[in-house]
Design an enzyme around this catalytic site. Structure first.
Site, PDB file in Angstrom:
ATOM      1  N   ALA A 102       0.823  -1.209   0.000  1.00 48.68           N
ATOM      2  CA  ALA A 102       0.000   0.000   0.000  1.00 48.68           C
ATOM      3  C   ALA A 102       0.856   1.258   0.000  1.00 48.68           C
ATOM      4  CB  ALA A 102      -0.924  -0.013   1.218  1.00 48.68           C
ATOM      5  N   GLY A 103       2.163   1.121  -0.198  1.00 51.18           N
ATOM      6  CA  GLY A 103       3.031   2.298  -0.239  1.00 51.18           C
ATOM      7  C   GLY A 103       3.455   2.778   1.135  1.00 51.18           C
ATOM      8  N   LEU A 104       3.256   1.949   2.155  1.00 45.63           N
ATOM      9  CA  LEU A 104       3.627   2.370   3.516  1.00 45.63           C
ATOM     10  C   LEU A 104       4.893   1.690   4.014  1.00 45.63           C
ATOM     11  CD1 LEU A 104       0.152   2.687   5.292  1.00 45.63           C
ATOM     12  CD2 LEU A 104       1.646   4.503   4.488  1.00 45.63           C
ATOM     13  N   GLY A 105       5.597   1.034   3.127  1.00 45.46           N
ATOM     14  CA  GLY A 105       6.909   0.494   3.490  1.00 45.46           C
ATOM     15  C   GLY A 105       6.855  -0.755   4.352  1.00 45.46           C
ATOM     16  N   SER A 106       5.779  -1.545   4.215  1.00 44.58           N
ATOM     17  CA  SER A 106       5.656  -2.699   5.120  1.00 44.58           C
ATOM     18  C   SER A 106       6.794  -3.698   4.925  1.00 44.58           C
ATOM     19  CB  SER A 106       4.302  -3.383   4.950  1.00 44.58           C
ATOM     20  OG  SER A 106       4.270  -4.074   3.733  1.00 44.58           O
ATOM     21  N   ASP A 150      12.832   3.434   0.789  1.00 41.17           N
ATOM     22  CA  ASP A 150      12.018   2.816   1.835  1.00 41.17           C
ATOM     23  C   ASP A 150      12.883   2.300   2.986  1.00 41.17           C
ATOM     24  OD1 ASP A 150       9.903   3.242   0.138  1.00 41.17           O
ATOM     25  OD2 ASP A 150       9.057   1.234   0.375  1.00 41.17           O
TER      26      ASP A 150
HETATM   27  O1  PMV Z   1       7.076   1.173  -1.540  1.00 39.25           O
HETATM   28  P1  PMV Z   1       6.352   2.278  -2.190  1.00 39.25           P
HETATM   29  O2  PMV Z   1       5.104   1.839  -2.886  1.00 39.25           O
HETATM   30  O3  PMV Z   1       6.185   3.461  -1.308  1.00 39.25           O
HETATM   31  O4  PMV Z   1       7.212   2.806  -3.457  1.00 39.25           O
HETATM   32  C1  PMV Z   1       8.499   3.217  -3.349  1.00 39.25           C
HETATM   33  C2  PMV Z   1       8.707   4.421  -4.185  1.00 39.25           C
HETATM   34  C3  PMV Z   1       9.066   4.261  -5.642  1.00 39.25           C
HETATM   35  O5  PMV Z   1       9.720   5.474  -5.987  1.00 39.25           O
HETATM   36  C4  PMV Z   1       7.820   4.108  -6.494  1.00 39.25           C
HETATM   37  C5  PMV Z   1       9.987   3.086  -5.912  1.00 39.25           C
HETATM   38  C6  PMV Z   1      11.376   3.240  -5.322  1.00 39.25           C
HETATM   39  O6  PMV Z   1      12.078   2.225  -5.243  1.00 39.25           O
HETATM   40  O7  PMV Z   1      11.784   4.349  -4.956  1.00 39.25           O
END
Ligand code: PMV
Length: 311
Positions: A102-106, A150
């Site tokens: 979900a983009g929260l770095g789990s 992340d």
């Molecule tokens: O893990 P996420 O979904 O927050 O994505 C990381 C951010 C990106 O720039 C899309 C990918 C990356 O490796 O930086």
């Protein structure tokens, strides 16, 4: 051997996702309201490492996991780093309140918690540099070609101004601010969005290089506004960043609906955060508006909202 517990926070990207993969600066901050936790206990009379991770339905020996499993990899890398081939019998319990994909770095948070807990239990706590390096190796499984943002923000637990392959720049936020996070509920693996952007970049290099440059300038400007204590200026910068991400094809109808709802409810600005095409969006709000914006996001379809203070 006494039990050892380690936690690691979630994260959000405030500015610069995707462009960061191509060398542009990005800003990410930890989200301390959610976390991954790893606990290692001795298991006298047992053998090897036993795993219990109810959230992802893992229960059994390390040897039962596939070789390319992220948890197996993080354990293997940690033991290699410590030069330990036969760890004492123990149980590793993993849990996390960070929504997955979900983009929260789990993924990064689970890795960091495991590395710290295992190394601590074995009596050799690892420095941040090593934790970050190992977690980055595991990110490659999750993301394909990760920028490393992340694992960095999750390891250092501090706001990060991140440029790929450059020394890590953590920084202090002079005046704390409030962010509402809204989850579309649409599961969206980052690797998919990242490879789509790569394909588009290959097809239209000049156009996409322009998008990346614009995102980089927005992140740079945001860093400047933050250090100049002009937090409200971040709002329009979020709106601008979202507009570029839309053009890059990583937003989605659900994300756009939540971004719009946040703005209508009084947010100073809003954008998707992370890989996009689902997952989470973020909105900058005055602290006393946070509940109202969270309620508006829920009305607009958010399956979960988190209010976090960035400090
Ligand atoms: O893990 P996420 O979904 O927050 O994505 C990381 C951010 C990106 O720039 C899309 C990918 C990356 O490796 O930086």
């Amino acid at each position: 051997m006494p039990a050892f517990t380690a936690t690691a926070p979630g994260k959000i990207i405030l500015f610069g996702e995707h462009a960061v993969v191509y060398g542009q600066p990005a800003i990410a901050v930890p989200v301390l309201e959610v976390q991954a936790r790893a606990i290692v206990n001795a298991r006298p009379g047992g053998q090897g490492i036993n795993l219990i991770a109810p959230d992802i339905e893992i229960s059994g020996g390390l040897e039962d996991l596939a070789l390319d499993d992220a948890i197996a990899l993080v354990i293997r890398l940690t033991l290699e780093e410590l030069g330990i081939s036969q760890p004492p019998a123990c149980t590793l319990v993993i849990s996390s309140s960070i929504p997955v994909a979900a983009g929260l770095g789990s993924g990064a948070a689970v890795s960091v918690a495991i590395i710290r807990a295992l190394a601590g239990f074995l009596g050799h706590p690892l420095p941040d540099e090593a934790v970050n390096r190992l977690a980055f190796e595991v990110e490659k499984l999750h993301h394909g070609t990760p920028s490393g943002i992340d694992n960095t923000v999750v390891t250092y637990r501090k706001p990060v101004y991140f440029i790929k392959d450059q020394p890590i720049q953590t920084f202090d936020i002079p005046i704390p601010f409030t962010i509402v996070i809204g989850d579309t509920g649409v599961v969206s693996p980052t690797v998919k969005a990242v490879s789509q952007v790569r394909a588009s970049y290959k097809a239209q290099p000049d156009l996409f290089q322009n998008y990346f440059n614009t995102c980089g300038m927005i992140a740079q400007n945001a860093r400047f506004q933050l250090s100049d204590r002009r937090n409200p200026s971040l709002g329009p910068l979020m709106d601008d960043n979202h507009a570029v991400l839309q053009k890059m094809g990583v937003s989605s109808p659900e994300l756009d609906t939540l971004v719009e709802a946040a703005r209508e409810a009084g947010a100073l600005g809003a954008k998707l955060s992370g890989g996009g095409q689902g997952g989470n969006m973020i909105a900058l709000v005055e602290a006393d508006q946070a509940e109202a914006v969270a309620a508006a996001l829920q009305d607009a379809g958010a399956v979960r909202t988190i209010i976090t203070t960035v400090r």
